[in-house]
Design a protein around this motif. Structure first.
Motif, PDB file in Angstrom:
ATOM      1  N   ASN A 109       1.814   6.404  -7.128  1.00 32.49           N
ATOM      2  CA  ASN A 109       0.742   7.240  -7.659  1.00 32.49           C
ATOM      3  C   ASN A 109       1.119   8.715  -7.621  1.00 32.49           C
ATOM      4  OD1 ASN A 109      -1.498   5.755  -8.627  1.00 32.49           O
ATOM      5  ND2 ASN A 109      -1.917   5.070  -6.549  1.00 32.49           N
ATOM      6  N   GLU A 115       0.829  -1.205   0.000  1.00 32.65           N
ATOM      7  CA  GLU A 115       0.000   0.000   0.000  1.00 32.65           C
ATOM      8  C   GLU A 115       0.866   1.258   0.000  1.00 32.65           C
ATOM      9  OE1 GLU A 115      -4.271  -1.137   1.960  1.00 32.65           O
ATOM     10  OE2 GLU A 115      -2.827  -0.094   3.198  1.00 32.65           O
ATOM     11  N   CYS A 153      -4.914   6.600  -2.808  1.00 30.44           N
ATOM     12  CA  CYS A 153      -4.005   7.145  -1.794  1.00 30.44           C
ATOM     13  C   CYS A 153      -4.788   7.644  -0.586  1.00 30.44           C
ATOM     14  CB  CYS A 153      -3.201   8.320  -2.362  1.00 30.44           C
ATOM     15  SG  CYS A 153      -2.070   7.850  -3.654  1.00 30.44           S
ATOM     16  N   TYR A 154      -5.825   8.394  -0.854  1.00 29.09           N
ATOM     17  CA  TYR A 154      -6.619   8.983   0.221  1.00 29.09           C
ATOM     18  C   TYR A 154      -7.184   7.907   1.140  1.00 29.09           C
ATOM     19  CZ  TYR A 154     -10.222  11.734   2.544  1.00 29.09           C
ATOM     20  OH  TYR A 154     -10.999  12.335   3.492  1.00 29.09           O
ATOM     21  N   ILE A 193       1.826  14.300   3.287  1.00 34.06           N
ATOM     22  CA  ILE A 193       1.217  13.139   3.951  1.00 34.06           C
ATOM     23  C   ILE A 193       1.725  13.099   5.380  1.00 34.06           C
ATOM     24  CG2 ILE A 193       1.013  10.626   3.933  1.00 34.06           C
ATOM     25  CD1 ILE A 193       1.875  10.721   1.014  1.00 34.06           C
ATOM     26  N   GLN A 208       2.145   1.821  -3.395  1.00 30.78           N
ATOM     27  CA  GLN A 208       1.095   2.378  -4.255  1.00 30.78           C
ATOM     28  C   GLN A 208       0.965   3.874  -4.065  1.00 30.78           C
ATOM     29  OE1 GLN A 208      -2.862   0.884  -4.741  1.00 30.78           O
ATOM     30  NE2 GLN A 208      -2.238  -1.086  -3.929  1.00 30.78           N
ATOM     31  N   ILE A 209       1.005   4.316  -2.805  1.00 25.70           N
ATOM     32  CA  ILE A 209       0.859   5.742  -2.530  1.00 25.70           C
ATOM     33  C   ILE A 209       1.967   6.522  -3.223  1.00 25.70           C
ATOM     34  CG2 ILE A 209       1.001   7.500  -0.724  1.00 25.70           C
ATOM     35  CD1 ILE A 209      -0.289   5.513   1.177  1.00 25.70           C
ATOM     36  N   ILE A 255      -4.439   6.142   3.252  1.00 20.23           N
ATOM     37  CA  ILE A 255      -3.887   7.002   4.299  1.00 20.23           C
ATOM     38  C   ILE A 255      -4.895   7.204   5.420  1.00 20.23           C
ATOM     39  CG2 ILE A 255      -3.131   9.375   4.764  1.00 20.23           C
ATOM     40  CD1 ILE A 255      -1.858   9.278   1.915  1.00 20.23           C
ATOM     41  N   ILE A 277      -3.757  13.435   4.255  1.00 16.38           N
ATOM     42  CA  ILE A 277      -3.059  13.920   3.066  1.00 16.38           C
ATOM     43  C   ILE A 277      -3.637  15.276   2.688  1.00 16.38           C
ATOM     44  CG2 ILE A 277      -4.586  12.483   1.609  1.00 16.38           C
ATOM     45  CD1 ILE A 277      -2.245  12.468  -0.461  1.00 16.38           C
TER      46      ILE A 277
END
Ligand code: ATP
Ligand code: MG
Lengths: 344, 135
Positions: free
Chosen positions: A229, A222, A296-297, A321, A225-226, A300, A307
């Motif tokens: 992206n 994860e 992402c949101y 972040i 991925q953040i 997080i 974020i």
């Protein structure tokens, strides 16, 4: 409302005081009893012993009163007392629930859509097979048009596949093992992965990583991925004129702060509120699905982090972040970090 | 002699169209709609290769895979799924599946995987025979 919330702590206070007092009364009663029945063993006849006992009783009582006052004061500070704080908490819970169901929905849709799309693509392929085999067909004035239409069906099918795969990777449950993660190491890895793409777009990635970053608890895939992206978005934003991506890490209180800043096109104020929405994209068909930031949101937020974005058109964009650091007593921090969420 | 392929996929339309398309490419397809039917089909005849969907109503595709591997350990199984989760496919590989593909997939890609699966000398390492997927 206020009468109700006043009564509750008073009740708790009385009950607690009673509980503390009870054993204490028991001890006094025992002393008294022993004095009555077992006088030979305890010589409490002289004044000195009486004074000592009295002093002890007095000290104990003072302790109970002090404890009760502190208890009461503490209860008054409970967030449950404050209707405003309670509202804030409710809001957070509702939002968390909403996100989970969007994730589930996304996974469900992705699963269900893949099969019909696969059939459509195969049917188009079948027509293509037939066209190719039949010499009569090739003579038809519409032959080229038919071929073009079939190719288009397949291209668009591939596009559906890309979208559903992104949705699934967002809702995927398999790689969610939480582990201690060194944010700096992870950023170095992802930056190395993205370097080629960045260079191709005429941009550079600069790292400014603080040395004393404590580990965070997260899923490695994860976190990857953040960062991917956000870096991809930054590279896209600088596609025309190139530029610089600066990734900064620092520690603030119990949070690790990561900033990803670019010198790209920026985001117009009117769009700012929408960029975290699923499927919101300004990129041409086939380039963006609009899922990156919403993924992402969600990740997080689920980690208890936040974020934020700051952007100026033609100057650049900075995503900030904040993620809670790993701690033995980590549980309380989710509530503590609830001051402000950026979007939505 | 055509390649004998067993397709286990509860999506009826997919089985039908794949039967037609592969049939033209010298692959004879036996299409079944459930894991149980798949097991029954394999009891009745031999197959050169299996295409197996992982997500089906009656038996979990992974369970079907385990049964197939007991019934015919040498027969290559390619996991073909709309399930999208690479993890499930990787579980399948760990259980002896030959390869996996995500739906919707390119027919050329599928053909490549089928041909490399049936050409693979059993037990030894093999070069992947992947053709670039063309439109
Ligand atoms: N660093 C950035 N600079 C300028 N605009 C940005 C930046 N990051 C995001 N945006 C804007 O926000 C939109 C949404 O971003 P998001 O990552 O969610 O989707 P996308 O990049 O368009 O597609 P995807 O990430 O799914 O391929 C983008 O289309 C772009 O308009
Ligand atoms: Mg993006």
């Amino acid at each position: 409302m206020s009468a109700h919330s006043d009564q509750r702590p008073t009740g708790i206070f009385l009950a607690a005081a009673g509980l503390v007092l009870l054993p204490y009364l028991g001890v006094i009663a025992a002393f008294w009893f022993m004095q009555q029945s077992a006088a030979p063993f305890f010589d409490l006849q002289d004044n000195a012993s009486y004074l000592v006992l009295l002093a002890l009783v007095g000290l104990g009582l003072a302790g109970i009163v002090a404890a009760a006052f502190m208890l009461r004061k503490h209860l008054n500070r409970e967030p449950l007392q404050d209707p405003l704080a309670m509202q804030d908490m409710n809001e957070q819970f509702i939002e968390a629930g909403k996100m989970a169901s969007i994730g589930e929905l996304a996974a469900g849709i992705a699963h269900e859509i893949n099969n019909p799309v696969a059939i459509m693509v195969e049917e188009a392929g079948w027509l293509d097979d037939l066209l190719q085999d039949d010499p009569e067909m090739a003579k038809s004035p519409n032959f080229e048009e038919l071929k073009r239409a079939l190719t288009q069906i397949r291209t668009q099918g591939a596009r559906c596949k890309e979208i559903t795969h992104k949705m699934l990777s967002f809702a995927r449950k398999s790689d969610l093992r939480m582990q201690n993660i060194n944010v700096n190491t992870m950023i170095q890895e992802v930056a190395a992965l993205s370097e080629k793409r960045a260079r191709y777009a005429n941009s550079r990635i600069e790292l400014a990583l603080a040395q004393d970053i404590p580990p965070i608890t997260a899923s490695a895939s994860e976190m990857q991925q953040i960062f991917l992206n956000l870096i991809n978005n930054a590279v896209d934003a600088m596609e025309n004129k190139g530029g610089e991506i600066t990734i900064t890490t620092s520690k603030s209180k119990n949070m690790v702060e990561i900033q990803i800043a670019d010198t790209g096109a920026g985001i117009p104020k009117a769009n700012l509120a929408r960029i975290f929405d699923p499927f919101y994209t300004t990129k041409p068909v086939g380039k963006g699905t609009g899922l990156g930031l919403s993924i992402c949101y969600t990740i997080i937020k689920n980690m208890g982090g936040e974020i934020n974005v700051a952007s100026q058109v033609d100057v650049g964009t900075t995503f900030t972040i904040r993620l809670p650091v790993t701690e033995a007593k980590n549980h309380d921090q989710k509530v503590a970090g609830s001051e402000k969420h950026s979007q939505r | 002699m055509p390649v004998r392929l067993l397709l286990v996929d509860d999506e009826k339309g997919f089985g039908e169209i794949l039967t037609k398309r592969l049939g033209r490419r010298n692959i004879s397809v036996t299409s079944v709609l459930s894991g149980k039917e798949g097991v029954r089909a394999l009891r009745g005849q031999d197959f050169d290769v299996v295409l197996l969907d992982l997500k089906m109503e009656d038996l979990d595709g992974i369970e079907v895979l385990k049964i197939f591997k007991i019934m015919a350990p040498e027969m290559p199984v390619i996991i073909l799924t709309g399930h999208g989760s690479e993890q499930a496919a990787r579980d399948g590989l760990a259980l002896g599946a030959e390869d996996y593909l995500m739906k919707p997939c390119d027919l050329d890609e599928l053909l490549g995987k089928i041909s490399s699966a049936i050409q693979k000398p059993q037990g030894g390492p093999h070069g992947t025979d992947q053709r670039p997927g063309g439109g």
